[in-house]
Design a protein around this motif. Structure first.
Motif, PDB file in Angstrom:
ATOM      1  N   SER A 106       4.077  28.280 -49.633  1.00 25.90           N
ATOM      2  CA  SER A 106       5.538  28.387 -49.656  1.00 25.90           C
ATOM      3  C   SER A 106       6.095  29.104 -50.878  1.00 25.90           C
ATOM      4  O   SER A 106       7.313  29.325 -50.958  1.00 25.90           O
ATOM      5  CB  SER A 106       6.158  26.988 -49.572  1.00 25.90           C
ATOM      6  OG  SER A 106       5.742  26.188 -50.665  1.00 25.90           O
ATOM      7  N   SER A 144       4.058  28.600 -43.870  1.00 29.42           N
ATOM      8  CA  SER A 144       3.247  28.644 -42.640  1.00 29.42           C
ATOM      9  C   SER A 144       2.003  27.781 -42.807  1.00 29.42           C
ATOM     10  O   SER A 144       1.272  27.901 -43.791  1.00 29.42           O
ATOM     11  CB  SER A 144       2.829  30.086 -42.324  1.00 29.42           C
ATOM     12  OG  SER A 144       1.903  30.136 -41.283  1.00 29.42           O
ATOM     13  N   ARG A 145       1.754  26.905 -41.844  1.00 29.20           N
ATOM     14  CA  ARG A 145       0.518  26.135 -41.889  1.00 29.20           C
ATOM     15  C   ARG A 145      -0.649  27.054 -41.514  1.00 29.20           C
ATOM     16  O   ARG A 145      -0.526  27.912 -40.657  1.00 29.20           O
ATOM     17  CB  ARG A 145       0.579  24.961 -40.906  1.00 29.20           C
ATOM     18  CG  ARG A 145       1.725  24.003 -41.157  1.00 29.20           C
ATOM     19  CD  ARG A 145       1.724  23.415 -42.554  1.00 29.20           C
ATOM     20  NE  ARG A 145       0.524  22.607 -42.776  1.00 29.20           N
ATOM     21  CZ  ARG A 145       0.300  21.962 -43.929  1.00 29.20           C
ATOM     22  NH1 ARG A 145       1.170  22.043 -44.918  1.00 29.20           N
ATOM     23  NH2 ARG A 145      -0.787  21.227 -44.068  1.00 29.20           N
ATOM     24  N   ASP A 191       0.976  25.077 -47.743  1.00 30.72           N
ATOM     25  CA  ASP A 191       1.658  25.885 -46.730  1.00 30.72           C
ATOM     26  C   ASP A 191       2.072  27.256 -47.259  1.00 30.72           C
ATOM     27  O   ASP A 191       2.817  27.970 -46.606  1.00 30.72           O
ATOM     28  CB  ASP A 191       2.875  25.142 -46.166  1.00 30.72           C
ATOM     29  CG  ASP A 191       3.914  24.812 -47.230  1.00 30.72           C
ATOM     30  OD1 ASP A 191       3.663  25.091 -48.421  1.00 30.72           O
ATOM     31  OD2 ASP A 191       4.980  24.277 -46.866  1.00 30.72           O
TER      32      ASP A 191
END
Length: 343
Positions: free
Chosen positions: A77, A341-342, A75
């Motif tokens: 991150s 964010s995917r 993701d």
């Protein structure tokens, strides 16, 4: 870019967003500037906003995490903060903000710039060409590929037109900006002493002092030592003289990388394991020089998130620009699939 190349690039970006990834941010100066042709200046309040976004997302990690798998997640991150060149505002302005949010950062320092007491040549060039209200009609240039003369009898263009102009993304709007780009391209490939001589010639022609009011300067030795002692700061190499490595012989490239790293290591009393290519210019032979050194992370200026399969000695970095926290968050999440964010 042709339609087929643009389509291929878009496909590559989409594929990369489905890989474990992370962001390496590239900063230079934390100061407010109306004229900023390379978009390297970020207003202090906006830098504070941007670090607040990283802190809220708990995203900030040391650049060393990108040497192995720790920096890359599905993701996106994790994000690392880096600075190029070693400007004094990194200590005086950026560091208090990094402390406020407990964010680690790597500063890539030009070895010979520490305690030099004068601007980098590109900043002096900007001040000489884009700063003065008026410029003389005729400029004789003795450096570069050979003597040349530039003439503009009806003026070089208004200084006000330089606000917001991006030399890396836009065509010149007037003769002044065209002159700036032409001279920049001529000076970047010169040796360090020739670069100093070139900008000294231009400053004298423009009627500007060698060191101007508000000049952006690199750190002194004492300021470097203060950075080296700080637990949030890692110091990396950026060559001895901030040269265009791909315009040099391979032995000279090796000498620049090795001498720059040794200089930073000796001043910091710590090994140098992180490096950034000046101007982002690199090729396979130059990258291989890093592989044969103690460097574990090499950074380019290719503006895209890093993915787990990237070469650790040529990792891309996202060029952070002057924007507030909301725009910064959207840029990372929507444009690059970062901050959790995917894809």
């Amino acid at each position: 870019m042709s339609g087929s190349r643009a389509a291929a690039a878009a496909i590559t970006r989409r594929v990369r967003r489905w890989r474990p990834r992370g962001g390496i941010l590239m900063y230079h100066c934390i100061c407010a500037e109306a004229c900023d042709p390379w978009a390297i200046c970020i207003a202090p309040e906006h830098f504070d906003d941007q670090m607040a976004v990283l802190a809220e997302a708990r995203a900030a990690v040391p650049l060393a995490d990108f040497a192995d798998e720790d920096g890359y997640t599905w993701d996106g991150s994790r994000v690392a903060v880096t600075f190029d060149d070693g400007y004094v505002d990194n200590l005086l302005v950026a560091l208090p903000i990094l402390e406020k949010y407990d964010i680690p950062a790597t500063i890539f320092v030009v070895g010979n710039a520490v305690d030099r007491g004068r601007e980098f040549w590109w900043d002096a060039l900007q001040r000489a060409i884009l700063g003065p209200t008026t410029l003389p009609e005729v400029l004789d240039v003795p450096f570069g590929t050979g003597p040349r003369t530039f003439t503009s009898t009806d003026g070089w263009g208004a200084v006000a037109e330089n606000a917001g102009w991006r030399a890396d993304a836009e065509d010149p709007r007037n003769r002044r900006q065209q002159l700036f780009r032409t001279l920049w391209d001529a000076i970047v490939v010169l040796g360090p002493d020739e670069q100093d001589g070139a900008v000294d010639h231009l400053l004298e022609w423009a009627g500007e002092p060698e060191i101007g009011v508000g000049s952006r300067l690199p750190v002194t030795g004492e300021q470097f030592a203060e950075l080296a002692r700080h637990p949030l700061i890692t110091l990396g190499g950026h060559t001895r003289d901030h040269v265009s490595l791909t315009d040099m012989t391979l032995p000279d490239r090796h000498a620049q990388i090795d001498a720059g790293n040794r200089s930073v290591s000796e001043l910091a009393d710590a090994p140098v394991t992180q490096f950034a290519f000046p101007f982002g210019r690199f090729d396979v032979p130059t990258r291989n020089l890093l592989r044969d050194s103690d460097v574990t992370v090499g950074c380019t200026s290719v503006s895209t998130p890093a993915i787990s399969s990237d070469d650790r000695h040529a990792l891309p970095r996202l060029h952070a620009t002057d924007m507030d926290g909301d725009a910064f968050g959207r840029w990372l999440r929507r444009d690059h699939g970062l901050l959790g964010s995917r894809a």
